[in-house]
Design a protein around this motif. Structure first.
Motif, mmCIF file in Angstrom:
data_model
loop_
_atom_site.group_PDB
_atom_site.id
_atom_site.type_symbol
_atom_site.label_atom_id
_atom_site.label_comp_id
_atom_site.label_asym_id
_atom_site.label_seq_id
_atom_site.Cartn_x
_atom_site.Cartn_y
_atom_site.Cartn_z
ATOM 1 N N THR A 1 -22.203 -1.952 -38.730
ATOM 2 C CA THR A 1 -22.137 -1.878 -37.116
ATOM 3 C C THR A 1 -22.133 -3.104 -36.418
ATOM 4 O O THR A 1 -22.882 -4.374 -36.830
ATOM 5 C CB THR A 1 -23.406 -1.078 -36.870
ATOM 6 O OG1 THR A 1 -23.608 0.258 -37.521
ATOM 7 C CG2 THR A 1 -23.694 -0.825 -35.347
ATOM 8 N N GLN B 1 -22.846 -3.181 -30.549
ATOM 9 C CA GLN B 1 -23.244 -1.846 -30.503
ATOM 10 C C GLN B 1 -24.713 -1.625 -30.563
ATOM 11 O O GLN B 1 -25.187 -0.909 -29.526
ATOM 12 C CB GLN B 1 -22.792 -0.943 -31.738
ATOM 13 C CG GLN B 1 -21.202 -0.484 -31.585
ATOM 14 C CD GLN B 1 -20.775 -0.081 -30.425
ATOM 15 O OE1 GLN B 1 -19.960 -0.476 -29.434
ATOM 16 N NE2 GLN B 1 -21.128 1.513 -30.258
ATOM 17 N N ASN C 1 -19.035 6.264 -37.723
ATOM 18 C CA ASN C 1 -19.221 4.799 -37.286
ATOM 19 C C ASN C 1 -17.853 4.319 -37.273
ATOM 20 O O ASN C 1 -17.711 3.460 -38.177
ATOM 21 C CB ASN C 1 -20.234 4.376 -37.645
ATOM 22 C CG ASN C 1 -20.569 2.766 -37.079
ATOM 23 O OD1 ASN C 1 -20.041 2.601 -35.932
ATOM 24 N ND2 ASN C 1 -21.359 2.018 -37.453
ATOM 25 N N GLN D 1 -17.823 0.746 -34.408
ATOM 26 C CA GLN D 1 -18.074 0.815 -33.005
ATOM 27 C C GLN D 1 -18.508 2.052 -32.291
ATOM 28 O O GLN D 1 -18.571 2.373 -31.232
ATOM 29 C CB GLN D 1 -16.468 0.840 -32.286
ATOM 30 C CG GLN D 1 -15.927 -0.403 -32.865
ATOM 31 C CD GLN D 1 -16.437 -1.732 -32.343
ATOM 32 O OE1 GLN D 1 -16.866 -1.940 -31.070
ATOM 33 N NE2 GLN D 1 -16.901 -2.713 -33.196
ATOM 34 N N GLY D 2 -19.072 2.824 -33.415
ATOM 35 C CA GLY D 2 -19.894 4.106 -32.668
ATOM 36 C C GLY D 2 -19.147 5.337 -32.560
ATOM 37 O O GLY D 2 -19.671 6.334 -31.987
#
Length: 633
Positions: free
Chosen positions: A145, A149, A230, A234-235
């Motif tokens: 991650t 973010q 994810n 970037q989610g």
């Protein structure tokens, strides 16, 4: 019991072993605690016969891993023996901690963010690193991650003052993110001054790429599901499912969903869905912003959906197969909410109560209707509510040791509305209240009730009364073995419902593993009991718990008859629950269940082995949601 499945006898043995482990846990619960012997300063060799069962197993595996054999090398690659159990940092009873209040309105001087890969790292001990081959290989396939973010989830910024609750609410939001296993926000007390603080944020990922599948050799049917929670760190979230060789009107089904959360730190998310199943088809697009934090002022959503559905019609006594009718409609939906907080004259203290108002408009256009009880309409709803939200932290609730946030508080809301249809018009009224309390010594208790009805010419129609209560006990521990009990009671009562609006007692609606398309009614009462014994056994991060459950459900067919006049349906079972906290896989449950009473006109067995990945219990948050019609399901 005779079974046509040759694999059944292979599953019965581990299930029976799990039942014996669970029974042993109950026996231990009845034993009085023994007095500790006086300390002996003399050194004595370790008596392995008195070691705990799991410790003896790990000692044997450790010795095997030291051998220069294929099995020894394999054990050394997948198991780590020199890691002591972690102490959960900052696991205080209440999430809104008083010690954080002294930092309110101080300037954030420095903000450091550490993101950890899924395998081999510890959020409580940043000196730990991956050691085994599988840990290193898993991390090489995982995109960590991005710090941006994580920063977008925080309710505070560098060089700006800390608002009340910003630290603890940010930690909770991070922990509830699907692609993060856990999160900690730490204030460096050594460098803190009267007007500034240094803050450290640590997060740990799960392995976000995952999937699942099933296959039946007898029919050749199966299912393949893939998910990425994810994408590229970037989610972004993608989910897809494909079913094949189905014995239904069409042999295949497909569905896909794509979500983008927290666009540009606005906490606005976008969801796109395409579902093409035999009895349900949907294309939809929504953008939304929830009351994600207790300090959130505005929330809302807007979207459109096109739905084609095969609606299950009311059964008649002669039916041996379910009957369906075509239902097609499009829906445009928009709502906006505003929260107001009460003034506080105590600087640095944030009151938890919020007065919240919401307005919603729904435009539904039907193109196909199975009965005359449907009409195209525009429904306008307005709500006002009062919410008190607070959160506690605990573990071994629905996860296997990870930190979990427990919502507590009070929510009261009233909803009024007006529906203008093509044929007729009517009003709507609803009221809802809920309450929950928690303490480590008492456990958790939630109660809630909702009533809603349409009013046409002073006559109530399509009304519903729903009550629910959930209680789970405090955690009982014997070393690394932990036991918790869950009790859930629910009641749903239809008031002048349409004939095609019926309730079932299938799976999450009543009895686990139960399935009947013909058994339907308008009033339902269910009680569910479950005991979870969490074991210390773990392999490659997969944790094991044994499950014992008992379900009972009453169902009545009339709008005015009591469900208790009918003989209840029951289900009893035992089994295993597996979960890997480092992967995006859902919890896997393998359960053996027994049903004394069977549905009429359907081929349903008294004994059944089934797999389930959905949790049966869940928390009800005290977050104000969009104004809506009380659901009857």
């Amino acid at each position: 019991m005779q079974s046509s499945h040759p694999w059944l006898r292979h599953l019965l043995c581990p299930i029976l072993v799990g039942a014996m482990l669970l029974c042993a846990g109950f026996c231990l619960a009845q034993e009085a605690p023994k007095q500790k012997p006086k300390a002996d300063t003399t050194t004595a060799p370790v008596d392995t016969t008195r070691q705990k069962f799991d410790e003896r197993i790990m000692d044997n595996l450790r010795r095997m891993s030291e051998r220069k054999t294929i099995m020894g090398k394999l054990l050394k690659a997948i198991l780590v023996f020199d890691r002591s159990s972690e102490e959960v940092y900052g696991l205080d009873a209440e999430l809104i901690q008083r010690e954080y209040e002294k930092h309110n309105y101080k300037i954030v001087r420095n903000l450091d963010i550490i993101t950890l890969d899924a395998f081999g790292y510890s959020i409580n001990d940043t000196s730990r690193v991956p050691k085994t081959f599988f840990e290193k290989a898993g991390n090489s396939l995982h995109v960590k991650t991005g710090r941006g973010q994580v920063r977008n989830k925080l309710l505070f910024k560098k060089k700006e003052p800390l608002q009340p609750l910003a630290l603890v609410e940010s930690e909770r939001l991070l922990r509830q993110t699907e692609y993060l296993l856990d999160a900690r926000i730490i204030v460096n007390e050594q460098t803190t001054t009267e007007d500034s603080v240094d803050v450290l944020v640590i997060t740990k990922d799960i392995f976000s790429l995952g999937g699942s599948g099933s296959y039946s050799p007898s029919s050749g049917s199966g299912r393949i599901s893939l998910r990425e929670l994810n994408f590229l760190g970037q989610g972004h979230q993608l989910r897809s499912t494909y079913r094949f060789n189905m014995n239904r009107p069409r042999p295949w089904e497909v569905s896909g969903e794509y979500s983008i959360e927290n666009i540009g730190k606005t906490y606005i998310s976008a969801d796109v869905a395409y579902i093409n199943q035999n009895y349900y088809k949907e294309k939809s697009l929504f953008i939304r912003r929830d009351f994600f934090s207790t300090n959130t002022k505005y929330a809302g959503a807007a979207g459109v959906a096109w739905i084609d559905e095969q609606l299950l019609l009311p059964p008649i006594p002669e039916d041996t197969i379910p009957r369906f009718g075509d239902l097609s409609y499009s829906r445009r939906d928009v709502w906006l909410g505003r929260a107001f907080k009460f003034k506080s004259y105590n600087l640095g203290y944030e009151p938890r109560g919020r007065l919240i108002m919401g307005l919603r408009a729904i435009d539904t256009d039907y193109s196909k209707m199975p009965t005359d009880n449907f009409q195209s309409n525009i429904l306008v709803l307005g709500s006002v509510g009062y919410s008190i939200r607070k959160y506690y932290k605990d573990h071994y609730l629905f996860g296997f040791g990870r930190t979990e946030d427990i919502p507590a508080g009070t929510l009261v809301s009233f909803t009024g509305g007006y529906e203008k249809g093509d044929i007729s018009e009517r009003r709507y009224f609803a009221a809802s209240t809920s309450f929950a309390k928690y303490s480590p010594s008492f456990g958790y208790l939630y109660t809630g009730a909702t009533y809603g009805t349409y009013i046409r010419d002073e006559r109530l129609e399509q009304g519903v009364l729903e009550v629910q209560s959930l209680y789970f006990t405090r955690l009982t521990e014997w070393g690394n073995w932990k036991l918790r009990h869950y009790i859930l009671g629910r009641g749903t009562f239809g008031i002048n419902r349409n004939p095609e609006e019926l309730l079932a007692i299938n799976n999450e609606s009543g009895l686990r593993g139960f399935r009947s398309d013909l058994l339907r009614g308008s009033r339902r009462v269910t009680f569910n009991y479950e005991a979870n014994l969490y074991t210390p056994l773990s392999l490659l991060g997969f944790r094991l718990a044994t499950v014992l459950f008992a379900d009972i459900a009453w169902l009545s067919t009339g709008n005015k008859s009591s469900p208790f006049t009918e003989t209840p349906y029951r289900g009893y079972g035992i089994g295993f629950r597996f979960r890997n906290e480092y992967l995006s896989f859902s919890t896997i449950q393998i359960l053996l269940s027994y049903y004394p009473k069977l549905p009429v006109n359907e081929d349903f067995r008294s004994f059944r082995i089934f797999e389930s990945s959905r949790p049966y219990y869940d928390f009800t948050d005290f977050r104000f949601t969009r104004p809506g019609v009380a659901e009857f399901r």
